[in-house]
Enzyme design. Structure first.
Site, mmCIF file in Angstrom:
data_model
loop_
_atom_site.group_PDB
_atom_site.id
_atom_site.type_symbol
_atom_site.label_atom_id
_atom_site.label_comp_id
_atom_site.label_asym_id
_atom_site.label_seq_id
_atom_site.Cartn_x
_atom_site.Cartn_y
_atom_site.Cartn_z
ATOM 1 N N CYS A 102 0.843 -1.201 0.000
ATOM 2 C CA CYS A 102 0.000 0.000 0.000
ATOM 3 C C CYS A 102 0.877 1.251 0.000
ATOM 4 O O CYS A 102 1.596 1.510 -0.955
ATOM 5 C CB CYS A 102 -0.955 -0.035 1.191
ATOM 6 N N HIS A 116 -3.516 -5.413 -0.703
ATOM 7 C CA HIS A 116 -3.160 -6.034 0.577
ATOM 8 C C HIS A 116 -3.338 -7.555 0.519
ATOM 9 O O HIS A 116 -4.391 -8.074 0.888
ATOM 10 C CB HIS A 116 -4.041 -5.482 1.704
ATOM 11 N N GLU A 124 -2.068 -9.698 2.508
ATOM 12 C CA GLU A 124 -2.160 -10.244 3.874
ATOM 13 C C GLU A 124 -3.585 -10.216 4.404
ATOM 14 O O GLU A 124 -3.940 -10.966 5.342
ATOM 15 C CB GLU A 124 -1.217 -9.476 4.810
#
Length: 428
Positions: free
Chosen positions: A130, A249, A251
């Site tokens: 990000c 993202h 994760e």
């Protein structure tokens, strides 16, 4: 055991984000990032976002990897924000819509840009998620959209939501993955050959506008925004090389009410990043274990060079028996003093150095004689230059006559010596 592991495992620096809790500032880092770093075999070292830390980055050595993730908008003055074409009214509207992100944090900018540039200088593995991808691009000379929706809507008819304040983790949009990139390798089992798309989680209103020249795109959103990029020249995790930025993202791409990932390739960025971190640590340790050349004291080295210079001059005097060394008396004196002070030598060395020492010590008298001769020569030239042609002609005739007389006298002496030698031979 834990203490031993902390000494062995590589260190990954992660900069915290600052927020307000119970009327005071607190620092935090998303646990998903920390959990993945630990699971794949590295130790996360949190760099606090407090004033002055950007001046203390060397204190966090050794640095084996850097992971930069969420945060506020990067200060627009750090890139070509004036080219955005946004009006003042639009900029004010952006601030109101994204109040939590548009509050510039210059200290965090300084810390993270400093770490990014350090990674680029040393080829330390770097993963930007990000905001971390935006920091990487800016550090290399790239630029950002100050607001993706407002700026891209003027160029692309297809409007795409890159964030949803009401559905932080659940928001998804598709991206097209490019072939022959690491991202394609990680998600290839989940890609349909015709579409080459996956759905990603994102939460941002800014993004890469002009990609820095060293990077290559890995994925695009339908509105044309670059969602991932890397440096192909510094990508080889097995050799400790990894420089990459992901706007989305991975994760947080997990199934509802579960820790299971949407795709098997979601954790691959962290897995390959840590693999590069481990390799970089080994490379660093192996170079550190190589014995470094002995450093000579600078003062001693200076004296050694002066002695060598003195002996070199003395050698030239000894060999040539009359070279012009005017102006080098002080250098010769150094060598003479050294020879006098160092007497613990072998017979052969003593004999040789005694000869050189005698030459060095007699050099001053020899130079004085040369200076005297030079003085006489200058005076003679000065006198002769004032003579008339007739006077110089008479002087030249006189010296030729003297030379003739000297020659005849030398011949007579040589003749007499030879007669004596013959007489002595006959008597014996």
């Amino acid at each position: 055991m834990a203490a031993e592991l902390s000494m062995i495992l590589p260190r990954v620096l992660i900069v915290s984000r600052r927020t307000v809790r119970k009327n005071k500032f607190v620092n935090f880092v998303g646990e998903y990032h920390l959990d993945l770093i630990v699971n794949y075999g590295a130790v996360p070292v949190i760099v606090p976002r407090v004033s002055g830390v950007h001046m203390l980055l060397e204190s966090f050595e050794p640095i084996h990897g850097v992971l930069l993730c969420e945060g506020e908008d990067i200060d627009p003055s750090l890139y070509e924000a004036e080219l955005s074409g946004l009006s003042q009214e639009e900029l004010e509207q952006i601030k109101n819509e994204h109040a939590s992100d548009t509050a510039i944090d210059k200290e965090k900018d300084s810390i993270e840009l400093g770490l990014a540039k350090l990674c680029l200088e040393r080829n330390i593995p770097y993963l930007g998620i990000c905001r971390g991808s935006q920091v990487l691009n800016v550090a290399c000379g790239g630029t950002l959209y100050q607001d993706v929706e407002k700026e891209l809507s003027k160029q692309c008819s297809e409007k795409l939501a890159h964030m949803d304040y009401d559905n932080y983790d659940g928001h998804r949009h598709v991206v097209k993955v490019l072939e022959d990139t690491p991202l394609h390798d990680w998600f290839k089992d989940s890609l349909e050959k015709e579409r080459m798309e996956i759905s990603v989680n994102s939460y941002h209103h800014q993004g890469v506008k002009k990609l820095a020249p060293r990077f290559v795109p890995m994925a695009f959103a339908p509105d044309g925004l670059i969602e991932g990029f890397y440096d192909p020249d510094t990508y080889n995790p097995e050799e400790g090389k990894f420089i990459m930025g992901l706007q989305f993202h991975p994760e947080r791409m997990r199934k509802s009410d579960s820790d299971d990932f949407d795709y098997p390739g979601c954790p691959s960025a962290y897995q390959e990043f840590v693999k590069a971190v481990v390799a970089y640590q080994k490379k660093l340790n192996s170079s550190a274990s190589v014995p470094k050349p002995l450093k000579i004291d600078q003062e001693l080295e200076k004296k050694r060079k002066i002695l060598l210079r003195s002996f070199s001059i003395a050698k030239n005097v000894y060999c040539s028996k009359g070279c012009n060394i005017s102006g080098q008396e002080s250098e010769l004196k150094v060598g003479a003093e050294f020879l006098e002070a160092n007497t613990a030598l072998s017979i052969q060395q003593e004999k040789r150095l005694t000869q050189m020492g005698a030459t060095v010590r007699s050099a001053t008298a020899y130079i004085e004689k040369l200076k005297m001769n030079e003085g006489r020569e200058k005076f003679a030239r000065h006198v002769i230059e004032k003579m008339s042609i007739e006077q110089m002609s008479d002087l030249l005739s006189f010296y030729r006559m003297m030379a003739q007389i000297c020659s005849e006298a030398l011949d007579k002496k040589f003749h007499d010596l030879m007669v004596e030698d013959v007489s002595e031979t006959d008597e014996s």
